[in-house]
Write an enzyme that holds these catalytic residues in place. Sequence first.
Site, mmCIF file in Angstrom:
data_model
loop_
_atom_site.group_PDB
_atom_site.id
_atom_site.type_symbol
_atom_site.label_atom_id
_atom_site.label_comp_id
_atom_site.label_asym_id
_atom_site.label_seq_id
_atom_site.Cartn_x
_atom_site.Cartn_y
_atom_site.Cartn_z
ATOM 1 C CG ASP A 1 -2.026 -1.047 1.110
ATOM 2 O OD1 ASP A 1 -2.369 -1.425 -0.022
ATOM 3 O OD2 ASP A 1 -2.536 -1.481 2.155
ATOM 4 N N GLY A 2 2.006 1.225 0.669
ATOM 5 C CA GLY A 2 2.880 2.390 0.682
ATOM 6 C C GLY A 2 3.376 2.743 -0.702
ATOM 7 C CG ASN B 1 -4.928 6.393 3.143
ATOM 8 O OD1 ASN B 1 -5.691 5.946 2.297
ATOM 9 N ND2 ASN B 1 -3.881 5.730 3.574
ATOM 10 C CG ASP C 1 -2.822 12.416 21.787
ATOM 11 O OD1 ASP C 1 -2.540 13.199 22.709
ATOM 12 O OD2 ASP C 1 -2.605 11.184 21.839
ATOM 13 C CB THR D 1 -10.133 0.450 6.294
ATOM 14 O OG1 THR D 1 -9.341 0.694 5.124
ATOM 15 C CG2 THR D 1 -11.590 0.267 5.880
ATOM 16 C CE1 TYR E 1 -3.819 7.816 13.952
ATOM 17 C CE2 TYR E 1 -3.207 9.614 12.493
ATOM 18 C CZ TYR E 1 -3.289 9.073 13.765
ATOM 19 O OH TYR E 1 -2.833 9.787 14.839
ATOM 20 C CG ASN E 2 -11.509 7.119 10.233
ATOM 21 O OD1 ASN E 2 -11.881 8.100 10.859
ATOM 22 N ND2 ASN E 2 -12.329 6.150 9.869
ATOM 23 C CG LEU E 3 -10.681 0.557 11.781
ATOM 24 C CD1 LEU E 3 -12.155 0.726 12.134
ATOM 25 C CD2 LEU E 3 -10.501 -0.605 10.809
ATOM 26 C CB SER E 4 -5.782 3.041 14.198
ATOM 27 O OG SER E 4 -5.371 2.029 13.294
#
Length: 263
Positions: free
Chosen positions: A49-50, A122, A152, A163, A165-168
């Site tokens: 993905d990166g 993203n 933060d 799905t 950073y948002n999900l984390s």
Amino acid sequence: MAANPAKYEKLALVCSQTDRADKAARELRESQDFVPLSQADAVIVLGGDGTMLDCLHDMLDGGQILPVFGLNLGTVGFLMNRYHGAIALGRRLAEAKAMPILPLRMNVTTQSGERHTFCAINEVSLLRETRQTAKVEISVNGRVRIPELAGDGILLSTPVGSTAYNLSANGPILPLDSNMLALTPISPFRPRRWRGAILPDRSRVTFRVNEPAKRPVAAVADSKEVRDVAEVHIEVAREMEMVLLFDPHQALDERIVAEQFMT
């Protein structure tokens, strides 16, 4: 919808710098001719993905936006297809499902008055730079919705990024065709009961940093960071629509739905 095979006769190849991806590139080049990106109809990306995000950002920065078919030779590969070798690559492209995605545009003004513009596929996130809690005013379409969020930070995510950073950060997963954005606080302290919002993707979101000298904040559009920000404006960059190509039944919209049932 199915891709038109005539559109994808001239292919460019982008490869991550790993042994697996390099081996796959040699296999593909033995059975397929590739052209420079400037001459291509579509791009084959080998990696994870990166690598895919890097390729998409390079196209956004360069002003040449082409459909992209990713082959996973990385770790997660959420934006990629499975790698099956060079066999039937042409057929896979001919039968691929085209998924349009819209990036965000972030316009940033720093405390010193500098201005920067970056795109995010993203999310755009605001993050505290020091041990001090960030304090951010949040406005939507010119109306202040939260005078001061303490925590933060805060992020605004596309469906593609919902799905990640948002999900984390305990944000919602958004279907790819939802025409929505996820506004998600990161470890919020005040207001305690606010857990974020889902906004129409025509919304214009503004973040203003409170007490910036004491509580400096950085803004990040995917991997592009600007430090010591004063104000950030975010909106969907509709004129920069991108297209990801997926094997049928393995497309990004189905993966995002399936992610909601993961345990």
